[in-house]
Enzyme design. Structure first.
Site, mmCIF file in Angstrom:
data_model
loop_
_atom_site.group_PDB
_atom_site.id
_atom_site.type_symbol
_atom_site.label_atom_id
_atom_site.label_comp_id
_atom_site.label_asym_id
_atom_site.label_seq_id
_atom_site.Cartn_x
_atom_site.Cartn_y
_atom_site.Cartn_z
ATOM 1 N NE ARG A 45 -2.399 0.551 3.831
ATOM 2 C CZ ARG A 45 -1.867 1.147 4.651
ATOM 3 N NH1 ARG A 45 -1.263 2.633 4.713
ATOM 4 N NH2 ARG A 45 -1.677 0.199 5.968
ATOM 5 C CE1 TYR A 97 -15.579 11.050 -17.467
ATOM 6 C CE2 TYR A 97 -14.236 10.961 -15.227
ATOM 7 C CZ TYR A 97 -14.680 10.324 -16.194
ATOM 8 O OH TYR A 97 -15.441 8.936 -16.036
ATOM 9 C CG ASP A 169 -7.362 15.121 -16.933
ATOM 10 O OD1 ASP A 169 -6.831 14.729 -17.402
ATOM 11 O OD2 ASP A 169 -7.937 14.673 -16.233
ATOM 12 C CE LYS A 194 -10.096 7.296 -20.093
ATOM 13 N NZ LYS A 194 -10.435 7.923 -18.829
#
Length: 379
Positions: A45, A97, A169, A194
């Site tokens: 983690r 988005y 972004d 993406k």
């Protein structure tokens, strides 16, 4: 090293076996040599050797001091928003988005963070929105899905003169075409699902920071909330990035050709692609990037035409997401931006006539032929 070489070799030296590809460390925990000593890895983690190589690679590609690999793009956005506290004010782009808007409204706003939405292509709107408690501006360029272009150098100058952060972004262009940190931004975010991964087979998000203090804060949030990327997925993204430059060039080649073809179609009202010289943001985009990317949005004459095209394409797939090897066509008003009201969509230009097209890396003519048969079949 030049960018294409970095994509292959910035993962660090081979291990003792001489393996060309990095190992996949599927261990959740790591043994300590002795009390008070560590191999550098304790618990996945917090850190993992495979993921660490990917993070090193992303930091190098974006020219940042540190990168973090998350389990999704929205997990990366959420981590960045955890930098802020109740009472803080954030300026956001008017067009983002839809998932970002959903996060801001449903989670961050109820926790006391205040938002003001502006057209970030208009510097006067940014300046007018600044408040004493403004801590950041969050934007995309190009925007999703209306392809608005913002001047990152000018926005960074305004932000830093007023002591707030610039968060960009960079999913649509990737560091191959645009590096926001070099233009003055403080934090870059990616939905690496993406273009960075590029094969429609992994969910992954990234943050890249320019300042070590911010990077340390993000690492604390990261290991505390635990939205880290698994080792196998990290390995797949490393593999995907090796071909990023080649893929981005083909995405762009296809986008140019298809955008020009769409402009000639009688049923198309307009085409939004930053590489077209009639795009209002063409000059700014050209000044701050090395390319225009593979994303196109276009509006047809009515909603029924849009429906028939979505259902009529064969090679191109009617699906959400973008940036993979396969071409995808999306209906933003019914898929990516369903959390916005009808009035908000209309104000942003997200109508029932608007389609978003992610050009893949197929042969250009095959994609044009598929669009042509879909348009020809419209009744």
């Amino acid at each position: 090293m030049e960018f294409a070489t970095k994509c292959i070799h910035e993962i660090g030296a081979a291990d003792a076996t001489g393996s060309i590809t990095p190992a996949i460390y599927l261990s959740s925990t790591f043994a300590h040599p002795k009390l008070g000593d560590t191999t550098g890895f304790n618990y996945t983690r917090e850190s993992n050797p495979t993921r660490a190589r990917l993070e090193q690679l992303l930091a190098a590609l974006e020219n940042g001091v540190d990168a973090l690999a998350f389990s999704s793009g929205m997990a990366a956005v959420d981590a960045v928003m955890n930098l802020f506290a109740p009472g803080d004010h954030i300026i956001t782009g008017n067009d983002l988005y839809g998932g970002s808007f959903r996060l801001f409204r449903n989670l961050n706003a109820k926790n006391g963070v205040e938002f003001t939405s502006v057209h970030t292509s208009k510097l006067e709107e940014i300046t007018a929105a600044i408040k004493p408690n403004t801590k950041a501006i969050f934007l995309e360029t190009p925007t999703n899905p209306t392809m608005e272009i913002s001047d990152l150098r000018a926005i960074s100058k305004i932000a830093h003169e007023n002591n707030f952060l610039v968060i960009v972004d960079n999913t649509f262009l990737t560091p191959y075409f645009q590096r926001p940190l070099d233009l003055g931004a403080d934090i870059v975010i990616h939905s690496g699902t993406k273009y960075l991964c590029g094969h429609n087979d992994v969910l992954v998000g990234f943050t890249v920071a320019k300042d070590p203090v911010i990077a340390d804060k993000l690492r604390l949030i990261y290991k505390t909330t635990g939205a880290c990327l698994g080792a196998l997925d990290a390995w797949l993204v490393i593999r995907g990035i090796k071909t990023l430059p080649l893929r981005m060039e083909q995405h762009q080649k296809n986008a140019f050709a298809i955008a020009k073809w769409l402009q000639k179609q009688p049923r198309v009202q307009y085409v939004l692609y930053p590489g077209l010289e009639n795009h209002p943001g063409y000059a700014i985009n050209k000044a701050q990037t090395t390319g225009f990317g593979g994303m196109i949005s276009f509006a047809v004459d009515n909603a029924e035409t849009a429906r028939q095209i979505l259902e009529g394409v064969k090679l191109i797939k009617f699906a959400e997401s973008l940036g993979g090897t396969e071409s995808l066509i999306t209906y933003p008003i019914r898929q990516t931006h369903t959390d916005l009201t009808a009035e908000e969509c209309a104000e942003k230009g997200i109508t029932d006539c608007l389609l978003r097209f992610s050009t893949g890396i197929e042969a250009t003519q095959d994609l044009i032929d598929d669009l042509a048969q879909a348009f020809a079949a419209v009744k």
